[in-house]
Design a protein around this motif. Structure first.
Motif, mmCIF file in Angstrom:
data_model
loop_
_atom_site.group_PDB
_atom_site.id
_atom_site.type_symbol
_atom_site.label_atom_id
_atom_site.label_comp_id
_atom_site.label_asym_id
_atom_site.label_seq_id
_atom_site.Cartn_x
_atom_site.Cartn_y
_atom_site.Cartn_z
ATOM 1 N N GLY A 28 -13.586 9.769 57.468
ATOM 2 C CA GLY A 28 -15.056 10.861 58.003
ATOM 3 C C GLY A 28 -13.830 10.565 59.884
ATOM 4 N N ARG A 29 -13.617 8.991 60.423
ATOM 5 C CA ARG A 29 -12.972 9.376 61.737
ATOM 6 C C ARG A 29 -11.681 10.187 61.781
ATOM 7 N N GLY A 30 -10.919 10.776 60.050
ATOM 8 C CA GLY A 30 -9.998 11.797 60.565
ATOM 9 C C GLY A 30 -8.833 10.978 60.747
ATOM 10 N N THR A 31 -9.031 9.979 60.080
ATOM 11 C CA THR A 31 -7.245 9.187 60.169
ATOM 12 C C THR A 31 -6.509 8.990 58.767
ATOM 13 N N LEU A 32 -6.777 9.115 58.425
ATOM 14 C CA LEU A 32 -6.606 9.102 56.947
ATOM 15 C C LEU A 32 -5.116 9.873 57.088
ATOM 16 N N GLU A 33 -4.543 9.151 56.559
ATOM 17 C CA GLU A 33 -3.533 9.684 56.393
ATOM 18 C C GLU A 33 -2.798 10.447 55.767
ATOM 19 N N TYR A 158 -11.571 18.504 55.108
ATOM 20 C CA TYR A 158 -12.154 17.387 54.009
ATOM 21 C C TYR A 158 -12.971 18.215 53.601
ATOM 22 N N ALA A 159 -13.828 18.836 54.814
ATOM 23 C CA ALA A 159 -15.444 19.448 54.485
ATOM 24 C C ALA A 159 -15.317 20.504 52.967
#
Length: 230
Positions: A28-33, A158-159
């Motif tokens: 959700g935060r856009g920080t996923l590796e 991820y949409a």
């Protein structure tokens, strides 16, 4: 309270824990590796193979056309939508369905699929429904929670994954499946319902374990490195 309202309420703490797991919050935060996301897609793709088998066993054990139609509707959704989305993510990483065929399932994934297949082989239709429904309904819950807390995820890479489980069509399918489970299980006696509630909770625990596994960077790196060396 309907039967399904009862079993979902009983497992809700597990669903809430899954919705707040680090993997989804990072998404959700856009920080996923990327490494973690790809590892999740691989494991989930492997999981779906056995998930489809559980539904196929449900069709074989069905005693009416309506039962077969319910299992077939979910099986069709998994194959035509869920698996298609995962194949697209794999392709973006240079992988194919065949390429991951021999990847090992991680312990949490293997334990979950064993639970599903054992239930499908050994139990009757109500029990099979309890084993498979937490995945379908739980995904709607966690991804709707994700979209509510992090609306920008619907404009991210991820949409497609999120939209699979937040669309109006998917919500309608969840309502259809839930309604059928209520019709099938409401007439059962209290002891049987207690067993079914426990099975639903066990499947929900496996769901939570899977999400927690997805966010474990150490395990992801170790598993990927071991496979590359083979």
């Amino acid at each position: 309270m309907t039967f399904m309202e009862h079993v979902i309420a009983d497992s809700m703490p597990l669903w809430q824990a899954a919705a707040s797991c680090s993997f989804l919050e990072q998404m959700g935060r856009g920080t996923l590796e990327q490494e973690l996301f790809l590892d999740y897609i691989i494991q989930d793709s492997l999981y779906l193979r056995d998930y489809l088998k559980a539904f196929a066993m449900g069709i074989v054990k069905s005693r009416s056309l309506k039962e077969m139609q319910v299992f077939y509707s979910v099986l069709g959704y998994v194959n035509d939508s869920e698996n298609t989305t995962r194949l697209r993510y794999l392709a973006k990483s240079g992988l194919t369905d065949d390429a991951i065929e021999n990847y090992p399932q991680k312990p949490a994934c293997a334990a979950y699929t064993k639970f599903l297949l054992d239930t499908a082989k050994q139990e009757e239709i109500p029990e099979i429904l309890m084993a498979v429904m937490p995945c379908m309904l739980g995904y709607a819950y966690v991804f709707n929670a994700l979209a509510d807390h992090y609306p920008n995820v619907l404009a991210s890479k991820y949409a497609p994954l999120v939209q699979d489980y937040t669309s109006a069509g998917y919500q309608a399918s969840c309502q259809f499946w839930t309604q059928y489970v209520n019709e099938r299980c409401e007439p059962l006696d209290a002891q049987r319902k207690k067993k079914l509630t426990a099975l639903f909770r066990a499947a929900s625990q496996h769901e939570l374990n899977f999400w927690e596994m997805a966010g474990n960077k150490t395990i992801a790196a170790k598993e990927m490195n071991q496979h590359e060396k083979q």
